[in-house]
Write a protein that holds these residues in place. Structure first.
Motif, PDB file in Angstrom:
ATOM      1  N   LYS A 141       4.335   2.992  -2.271  1.00 17.45           N
ATOM      2  CA  LYS A 141       3.530   1.457  -2.384  1.00 17.45           C
ATOM      3  C   LYS A 141       4.248   0.478  -1.689  1.00 17.45           C
ATOM      4  O   LYS A 141       4.864  -0.217  -2.172  1.00 17.45           O
ATOM      5  N   ILE A 142       3.632   0.043  -0.442  1.00 14.57           N
ATOM      6  CA  ILE A 142       4.396  -1.260   0.371  1.00 14.57           C
ATOM      7  C   ILE A 142       3.264  -2.278   0.360  1.00 14.57           C
ATOM      8  O   ILE A 142       2.161  -2.220   0.835  1.00 14.57           O
ATOM      9  N   GLY A 143       3.814  -3.445  -0.331  1.00 12.84           N
ATOM     10  CA  GLY A 143       2.793  -4.557  -0.306  1.00 12.84           C
ATOM     11  C   GLY A 143       2.431  -5.212   0.988  1.00 12.84           C
ATOM     12  O   GLY A 143       3.541  -5.074   1.742  1.00 12.84           O
ATOM     13  N   SER A 144       1.320  -5.938   1.122  1.00 17.56           N
ATOM     14  CA  SER A 144       1.039  -6.483   2.507  1.00 17.56           C
ATOM     15  C   SER A 144       2.076  -7.302   2.936  1.00 17.56           C
ATOM     16  O   SER A 144       2.105  -7.760   4.046  1.00 17.56           O
ATOM     17  N   ASP A 145       2.845  -8.052   2.074  1.00 14.00           N
ATOM     18  CA  ASP A 145       3.735  -9.197   2.600  1.00 14.00           C
ATOM     19  C   ASP A 145       5.284  -8.709   2.313  1.00 14.00           C
ATOM     20  O   ASP A 145       6.237  -9.251   2.361  1.00 14.00           O
ATOM     21  N   GLN A 146       5.434  -7.347   2.104  1.00 12.14           N
ATOM     22  CA  GLN A 146       6.682  -6.775   1.964  1.00 12.14           C
ATOM     23  C   GLN A 146       7.566  -6.634   2.961  1.00 12.14           C
ATOM     24  O   GLN A 146       7.088  -6.059   4.082  1.00 12.14           O
ATOM     25  N   ASN A 147       8.775  -6.954   3.018  1.00  8.44           N
ATOM     26  CA  ASN A 147       9.780  -6.893   4.207  1.00  8.44           C
ATOM     27  C   ASN A 147      10.794  -6.104   4.186  1.00  8.44           C
ATOM     28  O   ASN A 147      11.680  -6.062   4.972  1.00  8.44           O
ATOM     29  N   THR A 148      11.219  -5.740   2.811  1.00  3.74           N
ATOM     30  CA  THR A 148      12.443  -4.884   2.410  1.00  3.74           C
ATOM     31  C   THR A 148      12.028  -3.994   1.494  1.00  3.74           C
ATOM     32  O   THR A 148      10.912  -4.081   0.654  1.00  3.74           O
ATOM     33  N   LEU A 149      12.455  -2.962   1.325  1.00  3.91           N
ATOM     34  CA  LEU A 149      12.391  -1.738   0.490  1.00  3.91           C
ATOM     35  C   LEU A 149      12.647  -1.975  -1.059  1.00  3.91           C
ATOM     36  O   LEU A 149      12.353  -1.318  -2.129  1.00  3.91           O
ATOM     37  N   SER A 187      -2.029  -3.318   0.501  1.00  2.11           N
ATOM     38  CA  SER A 187      -0.928  -2.477   0.477  1.00  2.11           C
ATOM     39  C   SER A 187      -0.874  -1.097   1.359  1.00  2.11           C
ATOM     40  O   SER A 187      -2.322  -0.725   1.516  1.00  2.11           O
ATOM     41  N   LEU A 188       0.329  -0.618   1.674  1.00  2.00           N
ATOM     42  CA  LEU A 188       0.406   0.614   2.321  1.00  2.00           C
ATOM     43  C   LEU A 188       0.593   1.700   1.364  1.00  2.00           C
ATOM     44  O   LEU A 188       1.616   1.384   0.548  1.00  2.00           O
ATOM     45  N   THR A 189      -0.015   2.886   1.673  1.00  2.00           N
ATOM     46  CA  THR A 189       0.576   4.075   0.726  1.00  2.00           C
ATOM     47  C   THR A 189       1.416   4.877   1.821  1.00  2.00           C
ATOM     48  O   THR A 189       0.786   5.499   2.735  1.00  2.00           O
ATOM     49  N   VAL A 190       2.551   5.448   1.294  1.00  2.00           N
ATOM     50  CA  VAL A 190       3.393   6.192   2.305  1.00  2.00           C
ATOM     51  C   VAL A 190       3.938   7.545   1.848  1.00  2.00           C
ATOM     52  O   VAL A 190       4.281   7.700   0.616  1.00  2.00           O
TER      53      VAL A 190
END
Length: 287
Positions: A183-191, A159-162
């Motif tokens: 926190k943006i998941g590795s497979d996440q494509n929408t907020l 995941s990404l931390t933004v």
């Protein structure tokens, strides 16, 4: 009380007064300069140029109390506020994606082309007078895709931390609060985790990203409906581009090609870095 007791009392009072004076000087020094606050909010812009903003902590899996439009793009809205008493210059407005190299090296900051809509400015370097604020809007997923690709090049995933990030003139980097990071998941494509990201959503987001920095932006809705119907009929990108040129007098071959690729890749379930091609991103490492 005898003289010794009075001396102790007076000394204690003097020390207390001195401490209060030192504390007030520190407070005055703090208030006399510029104090920058950075806030970050998720938002989505639909086909009709309506914007819906979310909470600073991000939407996550929270249910949205309205019907979400089908065709939209995710953007991030940064608010930079000068709550101090002096003016300050701001530069390097960007998103901070943490420290991919570990604590020994600086954070990974990425900046894109600002979206000049809804009162947001297009400049990434500007001056804030005392009490003034400015907004900067970025297309979120090209920047997130660039951060993911950078980490993949380092052999890392997850995941990404933004957080939002700006640089004050002559001082260190200022970021949005850590407790309100995303926190943006590795497979996440929408907020918004409750939404599906289908092939049409992928194509529209790429087309929007291409058109918003061109002089044909106001024709986006017409181009999108033409693109959607032509793809449904099995037309190729070249045929779609020719149709748009003949019927609407719009030359947008590269935008159509990128949108078509995004549509096919998403339709076949493939992941690709095509989203990063929507707009150039500037990557840098710093504090």
């Amino acid at each position: 009380m005898d003289r010794a007791t009075w001396a102790i009392v007076l000394s204690t009072i003097s020390v207390a007064i001195s401490m209060v004076g030192i504390f007030w000087q520190l407070v005055s020094y703090r208030l006399s300069g510029s104090r920058i606050k950075v806030k970050m909010k998720p938002a989505m812009i639909d086909l009709n140029d309506h914007i819906v903003r979310g909470p600073e902590r991000g939407w996550g899996d929270v249910d949205i109390p309205f019907s979400s439009p089908r065709w939209k793009v995710d953007v991030v809205e940064l608010s930079i506020i000068n709550s101090g008493r002096t003016a300050v210059s701001i530069s390097e407005v960007s998103l901070d994606f943490g420290r991919p190299h570990g604590i020994k090296r600086g954070s990974h900051r990425i900046s894109g082309t600002p979206v000049e809509m809804f009162g947001a400015i297009k400049d990434e370097t500007f001056r804030l007078d005392a009490g003034e604020s400015q907004k900067v809007i970025f297309d979120f997923w090209p920047m997130a895709t660039a951060a993911r690709n950078y980490r993949k090049g380092l052999g890392k995933s997850g995941s990404l931390t933004v957080r939002a990030s700006v640089v004050m003139a002559g001082t260190r980097v200022r970021r949005s609060p850590w407790r309100k990071r995303w926190k943006i998941g590795s497979d996440q494509n929408t907020l918004r985790l409750s939404e599906n990201f289908d092939a049409e959503a992928a194509a529209y987001s790429v087309l929007w990203g291409r058109f918003r920095i061109s002089e044909n932006f106001y024709f986006l809705s017409e181009v999108w409906y033409v693109f959607r119907s032509q793809v449904a009929e099995g037309k190729t990108p070249h045929e779609i581009s020719d149709y748009l040129k003949e019927e609407l007098n719009i030359v947008c071959g590269l935008a159509v090609l990128d949108a078509y690729k995004a549509y096919k890749q998403r339709d076949s379930g493939l992941e690709d870095g095509a989203a990063a091609s929507r707009v150039g991103v500037d990557q840098q490492e710093g504090e």
